[in-house]
Design a protein around this motif. Structure first.
Motif, mmCIF file in Angstrom:
data_model
loop_
_atom_site.group_PDB
_atom_site.id
_atom_site.type_symbol
_atom_site.label_atom_id
_atom_site.label_comp_id
_atom_site.label_asym_id
_atom_site.label_seq_id
_atom_site.Cartn_x
_atom_site.Cartn_y
_atom_site.Cartn_z
ATOM 1 N N VAL A 22 0.859 -1.176 0.000
ATOM 2 C CA VAL A 22 0.000 0.000 0.000
ATOM 3 C C VAL A 22 0.897 1.228 0.000
ATOM 4 O O VAL A 22 1.805 1.340 0.816
ATOM 5 C CB VAL A 22 -0.937 0.031 1.228
ATOM 6 C CG1 VAL A 22 -1.765 1.314 1.241
ATOM 7 C CG2 VAL A 22 -1.837 -1.195 1.240
ATOM 8 N N VAL A 23 0.639 2.132 -0.931
ATOM 9 C CA VAL A 23 1.353 3.400 -0.983
ATOM 10 C C VAL A 23 0.342 4.470 -0.576
ATOM 11 O O VAL A 23 -0.601 4.753 -1.306
ATOM 12 C CB VAL A 23 1.924 3.674 -2.388
ATOM 13 C CG1 VAL A 23 2.698 4.989 -2.403
ATOM 14 C CG2 VAL A 23 2.817 2.517 -2.850
ATOM 15 N N GLU A 24 0.529 5.006 0.627
ATOM 16 C CA GLU A 24 -0.420 5.976 1.172
ATOM 17 C C GLU A 24 0.063 7.389 0.931
ATOM 18 O O GLU A 24 1.240 7.695 1.097
ATOM 19 C CB GLU A 24 -0.607 5.755 2.674
ATOM 20 C CG GLU A 24 -1.655 6.675 3.245
ATOM 21 C CD GLU A 24 -1.915 6.460 4.720
ATOM 22 O OE1 GLU A 24 -2.492 7.376 5.317
ATOM 23 O OE2 GLU A 24 -1.541 5.413 5.262
ATOM 24 N N ARG A 25 -0.866 8.261 0.545
ATOM 25 C CA ARG A 25 -0.532 9.670 0.320
ATOM 26 C C ARG A 25 -0.719 10.423 1.633
ATOM 27 O O ARG A 25 -1.692 11.139 1.852
ATOM 28 C CB ARG A 25 -1.415 10.251 -0.779
ATOM 29 C CG ARG A 25 -1.027 11.638 -1.186
ATOM 30 C CD ARG A 25 -1.818 12.202 -2.323
ATOM 31 N NE ARG A 25 -3.011 11.455 -2.617
ATOM 32 C CZ ARG A 25 -3.647 11.473 -3.776
ATOM 33 N NH1 ARG A 25 -3.170 12.202 -4.773
ATOM 34 N NH2 ARG A 25 -4.738 10.774 -3.982
ATOM 35 N N ASP A 26 0.239 10.253 2.529
ATOM 36 C CA ASP A 26 0.179 10.875 3.848
ATOM 37 C C ASP A 26 1.525 10.633 4.540
ATOM 38 O O ASP A 26 2.337 9.862 4.055
ATOM 39 C CB ASP A 26 -0.945 10.258 4.680
ATOM 40 C CG ASP A 26 -1.405 11.148 5.814
ATOM 41 O OD1 ASP A 26 -0.795 12.217 6.050
ATOM 42 O OD2 ASP A 26 -2.381 10.772 6.484
ATOM 43 N N SER A 27 1.732 11.283 5.658
ATOM 44 C CA SER A 27 2.933 11.017 6.440
ATOM 45 C C SER A 27 2.594 10.064 7.562
ATOM 46 O O SER A 27 1.432 9.949 7.976
ATOM 47 C CB SER A 27 3.516 12.318 6.998
ATOM 48 O OG SER A 27 2.561 12.963 7.794
ATOM 49 N N TRP A 28 3.585 9.370 8.062
ATOM 50 C CA TRP A 28 3.370 8.415 9.145
ATOM 51 C C TRP A 28 3.562 9.124 10.472
ATOM 52 O O TRP A 28 4.433 9.970 10.632
ATOM 53 C CB TRP A 28 4.352 7.258 9.044
ATOM 54 C CG TRP A 28 4.082 6.233 10.097
ATOM 55 C CD1 TRP A 28 3.234 5.185 9.986
ATOM 56 C CD2 TRP A 28 4.636 6.175 11.403
ATOM 57 N NE1 TRP A 28 3.227 4.467 11.153
ATOM 58 C CE2 TRP A 28 4.074 5.064 12.052
ATOM 59 C CE3 TRP A 28 5.531 6.954 12.107
ATOM 60 C CZ2 TRP A 28 4.386 4.714 13.339
ATOM 61 C CZ3 TRP A 28 5.841 6.600 13.408
ATOM 62 C CH2 TRP A 28 5.270 5.483 14.003
ATOM 63 N N GLY A 29 2.739 8.758 11.404
ATOM 64 C CA GLY A 29 2.900 9.301 12.742
ATOM 65 C C GLY A 29 1.685 8.989 13.586
ATOM 66 O O GLY A 29 0.646 8.584 13.077
ATOM 67 N N PRO A 30 1.804 9.201 14.882
ATOM 68 C CA PRO A 30 0.663 8.953 15.762
ATOM 69 C C PRO A 30 -0.445 9.977 15.511
ATOM 70 O O PRO A 30 -0.174 11.074 15.035
ATOM 71 C CB PRO A 30 1.257 9.105 17.166
ATOM 72 C CG PRO A 30 2.454 9.963 16.970
ATOM 73 C CD PRO A 30 2.968 9.680 15.587
ATOM 74 N N PRO A 31 -1.666 9.632 15.842
ATOM 75 C CA PRO A 31 -2.764 10.596 15.673
ATOM 76 C C PRO A 31 -2.507 11.851 16.504
ATOM 77 O O PRO A 31 -1.932 11.785 17.597
ATOM 78 C CB PRO A 31 -3.984 9.848 16.199
ATOM 79 C CG PRO A 31 -3.578 8.442 16.399
ATOM 80 C CD PRO A 31 -2.092 8.379 16.404
ATOM 81 N N GLU A 32 -2.936 12.984 15.987
ATOM 82 C CA GLU A 32 -2.711 14.240 16.711
ATOM 83 C C GLU A 32 -3.605 14.365 17.927
ATOM 84 O O GLU A 32 -3.236 14.985 18.903
ATOM 85 C CB GLU A 32 -2.922 15.416 15.768
ATOM 86 C CG GLU A 32 -1.851 15.488 14.710
ATOM 87 C CD GLU A 32 -1.950 16.754 13.873
ATOM 88 O OE1 GLU A 32 -2.535 17.738 14.362
ATOM 89 O OE2 GLU A 32 -1.444 16.742 12.763
#
Length: 60
Positions: A48-58
């Motif tokens: 899966v190539v996601e158009r977003d950055s990785w990180g914990p929810p804000e």
């Protein structure tokens, strides 16, 4: 899973994945279809190539 936040870079990566021999398929989970593209290789492994950055929810 690959996270790419920049739209132009995301498009280039998706094209590179297709050029490498992957085929685009429907995701098992609709969440990933909304946020990116799913590819499968001849050996059955999916990417899966996601158009977003990785990180914990804000706002957990």
């Amino acid at each position: 899973m690959v996270y790419i936040p920049d739209s132009a870079a995301w498009e280039r990566r998706c094209e590179a994945v297709l050029s490498a021999g992957f085929q685009e398929v429907s995701s098992f989970n609709p969440y990933w279809s909304e946020r990116g593209r799913t590819f499968v290789y001849a050996d059955g492994y999916r990417l899966v190539v996601e158009r977003d950055s990785w990180g914990p929810p804000e706002n957990p």
